[in-house]
Scaffold this active site. Structure first.
Site: not given
Ligand code: NAG
Ligand code: NAG
Ligand code: NAG
Ligand code: NAG
Length: 897
Positions: A612-613, A724
């Site tokens: 997402f980036g 994560d």
């Protein structure tokens, strides 16, 4: 206690009795003579006229009069005030009029009762402070004020110490007195409901005594009786400048004598008995009789202190003598005594071990005149622990309470065991000195500025001021609280940025700081400040391109993070003098999109890419930074962007990457991080990396990362789960110091008491806690699992999953073979200490236990790794590569095999 009879509707005949509450059958035969004559003079002093004396050592509270009022008592000249400001609970009441009598002290007509709370307190703070001896008197008259015709019983406390059980009947007035040497500036008189009716109080009086008075016993003295012989009048202030109440006594068979000349204090009399008391006395009607004074005790262990006062008040002819001995329960105690002419002498003794006592005053054979006594005081000593909050802390708490006009049930001593103030925690490691260590004022409706008094809570470790309406600037003194580890300022309206000192502490990992974003970032436009010359250090390290792609799942990936020493021409420094050598204080700056374009040179240098980036390298002033831009199409990413910004704004630790700023302008959303020159850990471990991390370096990196995680789990409230943890999310700066990164998936446990949250499964295959995967219950232990995988990667140099080999299974199989050399990264060529290696393997195995409860906490992990590092530092080449089986024997973890 002292007892006074108030027969309804009768005139003032005062009778005082030695009275023991739990044994109503108290008897005091004052005189056992042949005659039984009631000698009670009916000479009432209708109006005592006193010179208004010095009442500076007095606190006189008439409980239950209208709020804020005060008056001067006509009879005594004492100045009474209402209880406003001494207590903030209870309701006013008044005794029924038929129990009020003319002679009754006016203060006893009204009262304050406490239908609410188990315990209610009055707080007295005499000007003269601690280390002084005070007489404290609590007065009670029930008078059927509540129409229940049921006088209550309750407990009276002085601070945390039980003072007395209080009980009485409908019409009697009761006084409870204690003479007490204070160790604190605060005196708390508390009434505790014991389920026998609502406590109440009629008057509360505090009198400063002279320090030499009643100093024969260092304990506190509760008074049992104080008797004035030869009168029918009650003596108190201003005849007694200490306002002791001297009650007359109904004495049979004796007669009273008095003098109009003043009585002076003899050298033996430290107790300063007033002349008025000494100028009357009793003698037996029949000169050959004895005088008696007797009473009963509830139990033998009840100790007594007795003071008997004598003074000759009759004019003696030259050939006359008065001489007598004193006996206690028939045993000679003292004598022969000849009272001094118009001069007081005191006789003092202590005793116990009987249930009934009788003092006999018997004239000697030489004596022509009968024995006499002027006054007697009896006290019961009690030992008080006096466990109270340290004065400085107590003052800070009271000032906080009044600053914010807090309505919560904050009464009595803040730290008193069992009734500790709500939201407050105290340390009781030093029993004499209770200290405030945490205060939670979250959602307490506070407004105005942060109370300056908090500066004096010098031992505080955790302060939660979140979700109030606090305004103004956050004061610098918060950074001077040396032990403060948790500070929550979220949800307020502070108008100025946080003080640099505070941010610096947060940055160093000394403080977990939570606050609103705009305090870290500029919310108001146009305030730019150039960095003062020389105040910013240049980061000259080479750029290292960071490319990380976690390819295993599309959901996310990597981020990269960054750094900085920071700087910026656009950094806002409002007061350069308070940030003289500001290196990496997070910017309070939000960046516009055009600024981001400038920083990244139009996004020319991509150093990472994620689901997402994309991460770009950038330059703010002379300092490198990493800029992660959210791809415009990613809706999923926006949530993570927000999560990460919020988390990084509130969490500051040396092993967590720090935020430099952010950009949130329409579609353009980005986060600017400190630049991490050495990229992520994965780049250094796995195939292809040319630089081999040494064993010690690996331990250090594991230890660093563990500390970051420990801080999230145990230093943050609520705890934060990273979700994560993996090699590519552990970044290394130019010194190979490790920091955790990528908080897009992090979750805070929002409710206290929750031990898990249910979430959509997220994480990276290979690192994912199987228990979380099957139960959907997320706890800190899921991070511990992932961290165990990272540890395995660190020591083996193998990725979590490679060519279908799952690292955990592989390590397990090697452990079963018992050969640690084969587990440790072969590129180290045996350059490690076997003992430590085993320890780390063990630890990693424990972390990945399939059952989360069996896994250690990050606290444990940090401790173990620290031990390993220490051992490693102490290792010499000689003890490297020791015999395997031997060292294995010495290990304790049983579930290894
Ligand atoms: C109250 O108690 C005292 C002491 O026990 C007793 O002498 C007195 O008679 C009682 N008065 C009433 C009205 O019960
Ligand atoms: C303070 O109390 C609130 C509400 O009771 C709670 O949510 C919060 O976690 C507490 N803060 C600390 C630091 O314990
Ligand atoms: C802190 O305590 C000291 C001494 O106890 C006192 O003089 C001072 O006024 C207190 N400071 C504040 C801000 O209340
Ligand atoms: C917070 O304080 C501001 C300014 O004093 C006031 O206008 C506002 O009403 C307050 N809000 C609450 C919820 O008390």
């Amino acid at each position: 206690m002292i007892f006074k009879l108030l027969p309804p509707g009768q005139p003032s005949t005062h009778v005082s009795k030695g009275f023991n509450l739990t044994s109503p059958a108290v008897e005091m035969a004052l005189f056992r003579g042949f005659y039984s004559v009631l000698i009670l003079q009916v000479a009432l002093s209708l109006a005592m006229v006193h010179a208004q004396g010095d009442q500076s050592g007095f606190i006189s509270i008439d409980c239950g009069i209208s709020e804020g009022s005060n008056y001067t008592d006509k009879k005594s000249g004492l100045n009474y005030v209402s209880d406003t400001g001494f207590t903030d609970s209870g309701i006013n009441g008044e005794i029924l009029s038929r129990y009020k009598s003319n002679t009754l002290d006016l203060q006893l007509n009204t009262l304050r009762s406490f239908p609410q709370n188990t315990r209610n307190c009055y707080t007295l703070r005499p000007e003269q402070g601690k280390g002084k001896r005070y007489l404290i008197r609590a007065r009670f008259t029930y008078g059927n004020y509540d129409l229940k015709v049921q006088p209550p019983q309750f407990d009276l406390y002085l601070g945390s110490d039980h003072w007395s059980r209080v009980g009485f009947n409908v019409s009697w007035a009761m006084d409870y007195e204690i003479i007490h040497l204070t160790s604190s500036d605060y005196i708390y008189v508390c009434l505790v409901n014991i389920g026998l009716g609502n406590p109440f109080i009629s008057a509360l009086e505090l009198r400063l005594l002279d320090s030499t008075m009643y100093a024969d016993d260092l304990r506190s003295l509760t008074s049992s009786t104080r008797t004035n012989f030869g009168t029918s009048e009650t003596v108190r202030y201003a005849d007694d400048i200490y306002d002791r109440i001297w009650y007359p006594i109904a004495a049979t068979g004796s007669k009273s004598v008095q003098t109009s000349s003043p009585i002076s204090l003899g050298s033996s009399t430290k107790e300063k008995v007033p002349s008025k008391v000494m100028s009357t006395a009793n003698i037996p009607k029949n000169p050959t009789d004895d005088l008696f004074y007797s009473w009963r005790a509830t139990d033998k262990t009840q100790e007594y202190l007795m003071y008997i006062y004598f003074a000759e008040i009759e004019a003696l002819e030259t050939n006359q003598t008065r001489e007598f001995d004193i006996y206690l329960n028939g045993d000679y105690w003292d004598g022969p005594i000849s009272p001094l002419d118009h001069t007081t002498s005191t006789y003092f003794t202590k005793f116990y071990n009987s249930t009934s006592y009788e003092v006999t005053i018997r004239r000697t054979n030489n004596s022509i005149l009968p024995p006499m006594y002027n006054a007697i005081e009896l006290y019961n000593p009690i030992s008080l622990q006096q466990r109270q909050t340290e004065d400085q802390d107590a003052t800070a708490m009271w000032s906080t309470k009044s600053t914010y006009e807090l309505k919560r049930n904050w009464q009595g001593d803040p730290c008193v065991p069992n009734y500790i103030w709500d939201g407050v925690n105290c340390s009781n490691s030093d029993p004499d000195n209770l200290r405030i260590i945490s205060m939670n004022l979250s959602s307490s409706g506070l407004s105005g500025e942060i109370a300056p008094g908090l500066a004096n809570l010098t031992m505080i470790r955790s302060l939660d001021l979140s979700y109030n309406n606090l305004t103004g600037s956050v004061p610098k003194f918060l950074a001077s609280l040396d032990f403060l580890r948790i500070l929550n300022l979220t949800g307020n309206n502070f108008t100025r940025p946080l003080p640099a000192e505070l941010l610096e502490k947060a940055k160093n990992g000394q403080l977990s700081l939570r606050s609103a974003p705009h305090l870290f970032f500029c919310s108001d436009q146009g305030k730019t400040g150039a960095c003062p010359k020389g105040s910013c250090k240049k980061n000259k390290k080479n750029k290292v391109v960071i490319v990380v792609i976690a390819t295993l799942v599309a959901l996310f990936v990597l981020l990269t993070i960054l750094i900085v020493l920071w700087i910026a021409k656009r950094r806002r420094i409002q007061d350069p003098s308070i940030v003289p050598d500001q290196r990496i204080v997070p910017s309070k700056q939000c960046f516009t999109y055009s600024e981001v374009l400038e920083i990244t040179k139009n996004f020319s240098d991509v150093i990472g890419k994620g689901g997402f980036g994309t991460v770009f390298s950038g330059l703010i002033g002379n300092t490198q930074a990493a800029v992660k831009m959210l791809s415009e199409s990613s809706a999923q990413g926006y949530k993570e962007f927000q999560a990460e910004v919020h988390l990084l704004m509130s969490v500051h630790h040396k092993n967590i990457t720090s935020l430099v700023g952010y950009c949130d302008e329409g579609k353009h959303k980005g986060i600017i991080y400190e630049y991490m020159a050495n990229g992520n850990l994965g780049m250094h471990l796995f195939d292809g990396s040319t630089h081999i991390l040494s064993w010690k370096k690996r331990l250090q990196i594991g230890y660093d990362a563990a500390q970051g995680l420990e801080y999230m789990h145990h230093g943050c409230k609520p705890p934060i789960v990273h979700r994560d943890v993996k090699c590519t999310n552990i970044l290394l700066n130019e010194n190979l110091q490790a920091k955790l990164a990528d908080f897009g998936l992090s979750r805070a446990f929002t409710t206290e008491g929750d031990t898990h949250v249910s979430t959509v499964i997220a994480g990276t295959p290979g690192y994912l806690d199987p228990e979380y995967f099957t139960t959907n219950r997320l706890t800190e232990k899921s991070d511990v699992y992932s961290f165990g995988v990272v540890l395995m990667e660190l020591i083996t140099g193998r990725p979590a999953i490679s060519a279908d080999i799952y690292i955990i299974n592989w390590v397990k199989s090697m452990v079963e073979k018992g050969s640690v050399e084969d587990i440790i990264d072969p590129r180290l060529h045996g350059d490690f200490e076997t003992n430590t290696a085993w320890k780390v393997v063990e630890l990693a195995m424990a972390c990945v236990d399939s059952s989360s409860v069996e896994r250690p906490t990050m606290n444990d992990v940090v401790m173990d790794l620290k031990d390993c590092l220490k051992a490693e530092k102490g290792a010499t080449p000689n003890n490297l590569n020791q015999n395997m089986s031997l060292s294995f024997e010495s290990m304790r973890i049983p579930n290894l095999r």
